[in-house]
Scaffold this motif. Structure first.
Motif, PDB file in Angstrom:
ATOM      1  N   MET A   1      31.750  30.867  46.193  1.00 29.41           N
ATOM      2  CA  MET A   1      32.124  31.686  47.290  1.00 29.41           C
ATOM      3  C   MET A   1      32.996  32.802  46.724  1.00 29.41           C
ATOM      4  O   MET A   1      33.841  32.571  45.871  1.00 29.41           O
ATOM      5  N   ARG A   2      32.804  33.992  47.226  1.00 32.75           N
ATOM      6  CA  ARG A   2      33.614  35.121  46.819  1.00 32.75           C
ATOM      7  C   ARG A   2      34.568  35.469  47.954  1.00 32.75           C
ATOM      8  O   ARG A   2      34.161  35.663  49.087  1.00 32.75           O
ATOM      9  N   LEU A   3      35.852  35.492  47.647  1.00 28.96           N
ATOM     10  CA  LEU A   3      36.884  35.784  48.637  1.00 28.96           C
ATOM     11  C   LEU A   3      37.526  37.124  48.339  1.00 28.96           C
ATOM     12  O   LEU A   3      37.700  37.498  47.183  1.00 28.96           O
ATOM     13  N   HIS A   4      37.896  37.828  49.384  1.00 29.81           N
ATOM     14  CA  HIS A   4      38.600  39.102  49.234  1.00 29.81           C
ATOM     15  C   HIS A   4      39.771  39.104  50.206  1.00 29.81           C
ATOM     16  O   HIS A   4      39.608  38.800  51.387  1.00 29.81           O
ATOM     17  N   GLU A   5      40.943  39.435  49.708  1.00 24.03           N
ATOM     18  CA  GLU A   5      42.146  39.503  50.540  1.00 24.03           C
ATOM     19  C   GLU A   5      42.670  40.935  50.494  1.00 24.03           C
ATOM     20  O   GLU A   5      42.814  41.520  49.430  1.00 24.03           O
ATOM     21  N   ASN A   6      42.939  41.490  51.676  1.00 22.64           N
ATOM     22  CA  ASN A   6      43.480  42.840  51.766  1.00 22.64           C
ATOM     23  C   ASN A   6      44.779  42.752  52.535  1.00 22.64           C
ATOM     24  O   ASN A   6      44.798  42.610  53.741  1.00 22.64           O
ATOM     25  N   GLY A   7      45.886  42.845  51.820  1.00 24.97           N
ATOM     26  CA  GLY A   7      47.198  42.735  52.441  1.00 24.97           C
ATOM     27  C   GLY A   7      47.848  44.066  52.731  1.00 24.97           C
ATOM     28  O   GLY A   7      49.045  44.144  52.952  1.00 24.97           O
ATOM     29  N   GLY A   8      47.068  45.162  52.726  1.00 28.08           N
ATOM     30  CA  GLY A   8      47.637  46.476  52.987  1.00 28.08           C
ATOM     31  C   GLY A   8      48.103  47.132  51.702  1.00 28.08           C
ATOM     32  O   GLY A   8      47.521  48.098  51.240  1.00 28.08           O
ATOM     33  N   TYR A   9      49.161  46.603  51.100  1.00 28.87           N
ATOM     34  CA  TYR A   9      49.693  47.149  49.850  1.00 28.87           C
ATOM     35  C   TYR A   9      49.013  46.549  48.626  1.00 28.87           C
ATOM     36  O   TYR A   9      49.193  47.030  47.517  1.00 28.87           O
TER      37      TYR A   9
END
Length: 68
Positions: A1-9
């Motif tokens: 599984m490929r995960l992507h996290e975008n926390g803004g900064y």
């Protein structure tokens, strides 16, 4: 599984191997379980919470026939 996290900064990506066998059948609802993703350790855990989840599912979707 490929995960992507975008926390803004910040952004991060991870690939986590999963080995959970399940079968999809047309017209049937299958309970897989609760998936827990741990980004820091690149781990996925599967918990069987059917005693908690299935009654809620039946309450929210009374027209579905759920076989166990």
């Amino acid at each position: 599984m490929r995960l992507h996290e975008n926390g803004g900064y910040y952004q991060s990506q991870a690939e986590i191997p999963m080995n959970f066998a399940f079968h999809i059948e047309k017209g049937k609802v299958k309970y897989i379980g609760e998936l827990y993703f741990n980004y820091q350790n690149n781990a996925v855990r599967l918990y069987d919470k059917r005693e908690r989840d299935i009654p809620k599912f039946k309450e929210n979707f009374p027209n579905l026939i759920i076989e166990q």
